[in-house]
Design a protein around this motif. Structure first.
Motif, PDB file in Angstrom:
ATOM      1  N   PRO A 119       0.759  -1.092  -0.113  1.00  0.00           N
ATOM      2  CA  PRO A 119      -0.208  -0.105   0.032  1.00  0.00           C
ATOM      3  C   PRO A 119       0.843   1.385   0.086  1.00  0.00           C
ATOM      4  O   PRO A 119       2.030   1.340   0.467  1.00  0.00           O
ATOM      5  CB  PRO A 119      -0.857  -0.344   1.266  1.00  0.00           C
ATOM      6  N   GLU A 120       0.224   2.224  -0.476  1.00  0.00           N
ATOM      7  CA  GLU A 120       1.050   3.750  -0.433  1.00  0.00           C
ATOM      8  C   GLU A 120       0.873   4.579   0.737  1.00  0.00           C
ATOM      9  O   GLU A 120      -0.368   4.470   1.326  1.00  0.00           O
ATOM     10  CB  GLU A 120       0.646   4.606  -1.832  1.00  0.00           C
ATOM     11  N   ARG A 121       1.819   5.140   1.259  1.00  0.00           N
ATOM     12  CA  ARG A 121       2.001   6.100   2.396  1.00  0.00           C
ATOM     13  C   ARG A 121       2.507   7.522   1.814  1.00  0.00           C
ATOM     14  O   ARG A 121       3.206   8.142   2.633  1.00  0.00           O
ATOM     15  CB  ARG A 121       2.740   5.402   3.347  1.00  0.00           C
ATOM     16  N   GLY A 122       2.291   7.652   0.823  1.00  0.00           N
ATOM     17  CA  GLY A 122       2.929   8.928   0.182  1.00  0.00           C
ATOM     18  C   GLY A 122       4.009   9.054  -0.662  1.00  0.00           C
ATOM     19  O   GLY A 122       4.480   9.678  -1.363  1.00  0.00           O
ATOM     20  N   ALA A 123       4.734   8.121  -0.216  1.00  0.00           N
ATOM     21  CA  ALA A 123       6.039   7.759  -0.872  1.00  0.00           C
ATOM     22  C   ALA A 123       6.165   6.948  -2.179  1.00  0.00           C
ATOM     23  O   ALA A 123       4.914   6.304  -2.612  1.00  0.00           O
ATOM     24  CB  ALA A 123       6.920   6.880   0.204  1.00  0.00           C
ATOM     25  N   THR A 124       7.229   6.820  -2.996  1.00  0.00           N
ATOM     26  CA  THR A 124       7.295   5.934  -4.155  1.00  0.00           C
ATOM     27  C   THR A 124       7.606   4.618  -4.189  1.00  0.00           C
ATOM     28  O   THR A 124       8.405   4.489  -3.319  1.00  0.00           O
ATOM     29  CB  THR A 124       7.953   6.935  -5.442  1.00  0.00           C
ATOM     30  N   LEU A 125       7.332   3.875  -4.864  1.00  0.00           N
ATOM     31  CA  LEU A 125       7.504   2.284  -4.511  1.00  0.00           C
ATOM     32  C   LEU A 125       8.014   1.737  -6.020  1.00  0.00           C
ATOM     33  O   LEU A 125       8.017   0.665  -6.070  1.00  0.00           O
ATOM     34  CB  LEU A 125       6.448   1.766  -4.103  1.00  0.00           C
ATOM     35  N   GLY A 126       8.426   2.703  -6.982  1.00  0.00           N
ATOM     36  CA  GLY A 126       8.721   2.112  -8.305  1.00  0.00           C
ATOM     37  C   GLY A 126       9.893   1.218  -8.656  1.00  0.00           C
ATOM     38  O   GLY A 126       9.785   0.368  -9.347  1.00  0.00           O
ATOM     39  N   ASN A 127      10.748   1.456  -7.930  1.00  0.00           N
ATOM     40  CA  ASN A 127      12.185   0.817  -7.989  1.00  0.00           C
ATOM     41  C   ASN A 127      12.241  -0.645  -7.251  1.00  0.00           C
ATOM     42  O   ASN A 127      12.927  -0.424  -6.260  1.00  0.00           O
ATOM     43  CB  ASN A 127      13.123   1.563  -7.718  1.00  0.00           C
ATOM     44  N   SER A 128      11.644  -1.467  -7.967  1.00  0.00           N
ATOM     45  CA  SER A 128      11.457  -2.920  -7.067  1.00  0.00           C
ATOM     46  C   SER A 128      12.259  -3.968  -7.749  1.00  0.00           C
ATOM     47  O   SER A 128      13.017  -3.673  -8.749  1.00  0.00           O
ATOM     48  CB  SER A 128      10.073  -3.238  -7.053  1.00  0.00           C
ATOM     49  N   GLY A 129      12.505  -4.992  -7.167  1.00  0.00           N
ATOM     50  CA  GLY A 129      13.131  -6.125  -7.622  1.00  0.00           C
ATOM     51  C   GLY A 129      12.550  -7.418  -7.201  1.00  0.00           C
ATOM     52  O   GLY A 129      11.701  -7.474  -6.288  1.00  0.00           O
ATOM     53  N   VAL A 130      12.751  -8.516  -8.076  1.00  0.00           N
ATOM     54  CA  VAL A 130      12.257  -9.732  -7.714  1.00  0.00           C
ATOM     55  C   VAL A 130      13.230 -10.892  -7.486  1.00  0.00           C
ATOM     56  O   VAL A 130      14.390 -10.982  -8.187  1.00  0.00           O
ATOM     57  CB  VAL A 130      11.466 -10.231  -8.976  1.00  0.00           C
ATOM     58  N   THR A 131      13.052 -11.569  -6.386  1.00  0.00           N
ATOM     59  CA  THR A 131      14.031 -12.878  -6.048  1.00  0.00           C
ATOM     60  C   THR A 131      13.308 -14.123  -6.082  1.00  0.00           C
ATOM     61  O   THR A 131      12.170 -14.259  -5.384  1.00  0.00           O
ATOM     62  CB  THR A 131      14.435 -12.636  -4.661  1.00  0.00           C
ATOM     63  N   VAL A 132      13.731 -14.957  -6.815  1.00  0.00           N
ATOM     64  CA  VAL A 132      12.917 -16.414  -6.917  1.00  0.00           C
ATOM     65  C   VAL A 132      13.423 -17.229  -6.066  1.00  0.00           C
ATOM     66  O   VAL A 132      14.665 -17.429  -6.185  1.00  0.00           O
ATOM     67  CB  VAL A 132      13.501 -16.890  -8.460  1.00  0.00           C
ATOM     68  N   LEU A 133      12.570 -17.838  -5.182  1.00  0.00           N
ATOM     69  CA  LEU A 133      12.925 -18.744  -4.045  1.00  0.00           C
ATOM     70  C   LEU A 133      12.765 -20.339  -4.666  1.00  0.00           C
ATOM     71  O   LEU A 133      13.585 -21.007  -4.689  1.00  0.00           O
ATOM     72  CB  LEU A 133      12.059 -18.526  -3.036  1.00  0.00           C
ATOM     73  N   ASN A 143      11.453   9.240  -1.958  1.00  0.00           N
ATOM     74  CA  ASN A 143      10.965  10.549  -1.883  1.00  0.00           C
ATOM     75  C   ASN A 143      10.223  10.735  -0.490  1.00  0.00           C
ATOM     76  O   ASN A 143       9.118  11.336  -0.525  1.00  0.00           O
ATOM     77  CB  ASN A 143      10.099  10.732  -3.156  1.00  0.00           C
ATOM     78  N   ILE A 144      10.841  10.316   0.512  1.00  0.00           N
ATOM     79  CA  ILE A 144       9.964  10.270   1.756  1.00  0.00           C
ATOM     80  C   ILE A 144       9.768  11.707   2.216  1.00  0.00           C
ATOM     81  O   ILE A 144       9.259  11.891   3.378  1.00  0.00           O
ATOM     82  CB  ILE A 144      10.704   9.263   2.673  1.00  0.00           C
ATOM     83  N   ASP A 145      10.726  12.673   1.803  1.00  0.00           N
ATOM     84  CA  ASP A 145      10.795  14.041   2.490  1.00  0.00           C
ATOM     85  C   ASP A 145       9.911  14.799   1.581  1.00  0.00           C
ATOM     86  O   ASP A 145       9.395  16.019   2.169  1.00  0.00           O
ATOM     87  CB  ASP A 145      12.156  14.681   2.258  1.00  0.00           C
ATOM     88  N   ARG A 146       9.080  14.350   0.812  1.00  0.00           N
ATOM     89  CA  ARG A 146       7.965  15.199   0.293  1.00  0.00           C
ATOM     90  C   ARG A 146       6.713  15.268   1.154  1.00  0.00           C
ATOM     91  O   ARG A 146       6.539  14.387   1.909  1.00  0.00           O
ATOM     92  CB  ARG A 146       7.564  14.529  -1.108  1.00  0.00           C
ATOM     93  N   PRO A 147       6.147  16.622   1.152  1.00  0.00           N
ATOM     94  CA  PRO A 147       5.232  16.829   2.202  1.00  0.00           C
ATOM     95  C   PRO A 147       4.133  15.550   2.261  1.00  0.00           C
ATOM     96  O   PRO A 147       3.439  15.197   3.200  1.00  0.00           O
ATOM     97  CB  PRO A 147       4.603  18.132   1.665  1.00  0.00           C
ATOM     98  N   GLU A 148       3.624  15.031   1.181  1.00  0.00           N
ATOM     99  CA  GLU A 148       2.548  14.313   1.077  1.00  0.00           C
ATOM    100  C   GLU A 148       2.832  12.846   1.693  1.00  0.00           C
ATOM    101  O   GLU A 148       2.260  12.174   2.091  1.00  0.00           O
ATOM    102  CB  GLU A 148       2.012  13.842  -0.516  1.00  0.00           C
ATOM    103  N   ALA A 149       4.502  12.551   1.527  1.00  0.00           N
ATOM    104  CA  ALA A 149       4.894  11.463   2.238  1.00  0.00           C
ATOM    105  C   ALA A 149       5.094  11.548   3.834  1.00  0.00           C
ATOM    106  O   ALA A 149       4.896  10.484   4.415  1.00  0.00           O
ATOM    107  CB  ALA A 149       6.102  10.910   1.521  1.00  0.00           C
ATOM    108  N   VAL A 150       5.459  12.646   4.210  1.00  0.00           N
ATOM    109  CA  VAL A 150       5.701  12.956   5.660  1.00  0.00           C
ATOM    110  C   VAL A 150       4.085  12.966   6.231  1.00  0.00           C
ATOM    111  O   VAL A 150       3.999  12.458   7.398  1.00  0.00           O
ATOM    112  CB  VAL A 150       6.216  14.234   5.929  1.00  0.00           C
ATOM    113  N   GLN A 151       3.314  13.637   5.341  1.00  0.00           N
ATOM    114  CA  GLN A 151       1.848  13.521   5.996  1.00  0.00           C
ATOM    115  C   GLN A 151       1.104  12.382   6.014  1.00  0.00           C
ATOM    116  O   GLN A 151       0.479  11.916   7.081  1.00  0.00           O
ATOM    117  CB  GLN A 151       0.932  14.293   5.134  1.00  0.00           C
TER     118      GLN A 151
END
Length: 638
Positions: free
Chosen positions: A586-600, A613-621
């Motif tokens: 889920p989103e909390r105002g921060a960005t989550l685009g740069n992900s990776g996948v690990t195959v088990l 981008n956790i210092d942006r106002p919407e992410a802090v809020q």
């Protein structure tokens, strides 16, 4: 705990977050499944509405003396599929006498503007015809191929799946052409060109010429299927419609069995773990190191590589590592591996960013691959020397627990590889032990990028270029870049980033890919993913895409890069099945685009991502803290 909607999940997650004490790893186990019937069994959702446009000449148009609109093959196709329970609408935009050059000029107006899921294209009869007083066909086979290829590419780039069809064979009694021959003599080279294009572009196709030829060889008088030796009568249209339905019906139904998933949302780094200098953790990607033969019951060790985002955009530290030996229950804290740190070149610092680790089973080594970047003293990326942007790698030996220093992959000395990055990329270790690395390339950092696959040899120490495949290009904004590759059930799938849309392609050999197709949902609507990377998960026999997109009540998020979604892919149509979409993070105002996948294993993969981008106002809020998530995606098995 089951959630019926993204909003319910998000509300629960935020409420729990406020109550949750600091812990090394927290686990939120979320059962994710498709709609269920009253007995709890999985029930497939209704099939989406399918819109099909038929484009061609007078054979497609169909209506003439003796053939009513209802008897034309497009209308018969619609009637047959409706009778079989499919929701389908058909548009017939055939024009009498048309050639491929004329079709190309009206493609946008008459087909693309309608936004169908499928465009069924049939040309060749007029292109190949030799008129009275002429010695050659109206178009050359080369022009025909070029026009048809352009039609294919323009449809795919708009997210429309082409289906090619060869036109029917002329009857023996057809009127001779301008040089006194049966028109089949000039048509056949065009038929072969059409067949070749369908194969080269990895398309579904319907070979009416082959079907009518086979019927002719069995003794069928093709005049009985036509009104004039060329144009089908009602019976001929029925023959065409039956062949179309045999190809179109499987594409209009769910070809892949729905695979329900269980999602466990865990934290490897939570609140309070942000570095003291104000940077934060970014680009976490991991690889599983299998247990040795001497310890067959040991859990695989998972080694994660990540960086710190420093004082400005795209300014990254050296590479850190984290490790878990208990399937992600606990993680060792990040450690800067000296071999993976910056290297100084005078006033320039050289780093390797956007790193993805890859396990190479034939040599029992782990290879970290990323983009070599040159930074000024203030953190600006430099192109201060030839080939400043290349791909680097380092090798980890689990037996000695040591890394080699970063080294560059030496690419061919051609301009198109002046900029050559394999970064943020899922790659494939092929059956012969070679690596298939997705690259985005260009003459420099200012031109639109293109994507290609590079086959590399690896001897346990050196990673070296062997060959590369065809190049996929798009002259829109920054082009096609940050590609990711997966091998699944005998085919290779490639997803690519663009500033305006996301794109997908497919290949049978891992090198020769068909033109890029815009990602859409199965209902034909744009996926809404743009200006960020996407990745693949294969689990339980299903193929899934991990992505972010617009339209999730997330306009406040930078480039709509949260929440992070997963959905099953229809392999045949190369579309995302909307009904299977679920939230990974889920989103909390921060960005989550740069992900990776690990195959088990074949039933479990992990998706790693950290809040940026956790210092942006919407992410802090909204309470973002830079949390690093490890999302365990498991296929539900009977």
């Amino acid at each position: 705990m089951m959630f019926k909607s993204y909003a319910a999940l998000l509300h629960w997650h935020r409420s729990l977050w406020r109550l949750m004490p600091l812990m090394t790893v927290s686990i939120l186990s979320i059962a994710v499944a498709s709609a269920a019937d009253a007995d709890g069994q999985q029930a497939d959702p209704p099939l989406p509405q399918v819109d099909v446009v038929f484009m061609g000449d007078s054979i497609t148009k169909g209506v003439r003396a003796g053939v009513s609109p209802e008897q034309t093959f497009p209308q018969q196709v619609q009637a047959m599929l409706l009778e079989q329970g499919l929701q389908i609408t058909v548009a017939n935009v055939g024009i009498g006498g048309e050639r491929t050059d004329q079709a190309l000029r009206r493609l946008k107006r008459d087909v693309i503007s309608r936004r169908p899921q499928f465009a069924v294209v049939m040309y060749g009869t007029n292109d190949s015809y030799v008129d009275q007083g002429k010695q050659t066909s109206r178009l050359t086979t080369a022009a025909y191929r070029e026009n048809l290829q352009a039609i294919i590419e323009q449809l795919l780039i708009e997210g429309i799946e082409p289906i090619l069809m060869t036109p029917p064979r002329w009857a023996d009694a057809a009127r001779p052409n301008g040089i006194g021959n049966n028109p089949n003599s000039s048509l056949e080279p065009f038929i072969e060109s059409g067949r070749a294009l369908a194969r080269q572009n990895n398309l579904k196709w319907v070979d009416h010429y082959g079907h009518w030829t086979a019927a002719h060889q069995r003794g069928q008088n093709l005049s009985e299927w036509t009104v004039d030796g060329c144009h089908p009568n009602a019976r001929g249209h029925q023959e065409i419609a039956t062949q179309v339905v045999s190809v179109l019906k499987p594409l209009c139904t769910a070809a892949d069995k729905r695979v329900p998933l269980r999602i466990e949302l865990t934290e490897a780094l939570g609140e309070g773990t942000r570095p003291e200098d104000g940077s934060y953790w970014i680009h976490p990607r991991a690889a599983a190191i299998p247990a040795s033969a001497a310890e067959p019951n040991r859990d695989p060790s998972v080694l994660m590589i990540l960086s710190r985002l420093l004082r400005r955009s795209d300014y990254f530290s050296g590479a850190y590592t984290m490790q878990s030996n208990d399937r992600g229950k606990t993680w060792q804290p990040p450690v800067l591996a000296s071999a993976l740190d910056w290297v100084s070149d005078g006033d320039v610092n050289i780093a390797v960013a956007d790193v993805t680790p890859l396990w190479h089973a034939p040599t029992n080594k782990l290879i970290a691959i990323g983009a070599q970047v040159r930074y000024s003293s203030t953190g600006a990326q430099l192109e201060d020397q030839p080939r400043a942007h290349q791909t680097a790698y380092a090798v980890y030996d689990p037996a000695t627990q040591r890394w080699t220093p970063w080294r560059r992959i030496e690419m061919p000395k051609i301009d198109s590889f002046n900029f050559a990055r394999s970064a943020c990329a899922q790659a494939v270790v092929d059956d012969d032990g070679t690596l298939l690395l997705p690259f985005y390339i260009g003459v420099d950092a200012k031109q639109p990028f293109s994507s290609t696959i590079v086959r590399c040899d690896f001897d346990g120490d050196q990673l070296s270029y062997r060959e590369h495949g065809n190049v996929l290009s798009l002259d829109v904004k920054r082009g096609l870049y940050e590609p990711s590759l997966i091998a699944d059930q005998g085919r290779y799938y490639l997803t690519m980033r663009n500033d305006l849309k996301a794109y997908v392609s497919v290949s049978d050999d891992g090198l020769k890919f068909r033109p890029a197709k815009a990602w859409t949902f199965d209902d034909g609507k744009d996926l809404g993913s743009y200006n960020t990377q996407a990745h693949w998960v294969a689990a339980g026999g299903g193929l899934f895409l991990v992505y972010t997109r617009r339209g999730a009540d997330n306009d406040h998020v930078f480039r709509h890069r949260a929440p992070l979604f997963i959905a099953q892919v229809d392999r045949e149509r190369l579309v995302v099945t909307r009904a299977t979409e679920r939230v990974l993070v889920p989103e909390r105002g921060a960005t989550l685009g740069n992900s990776g996948v690990t195959v088990l294993n074949d039933h479990e993969s992990w998706v790693t991502v950290s809040e940026a981008n956790i210092d942006r106002p919407e992410a802090v809020q909204r309470g973002a803290t830079g949390t690093l998530y490890v999302v365990k995606v498991k296929a539900e098995t009977p």
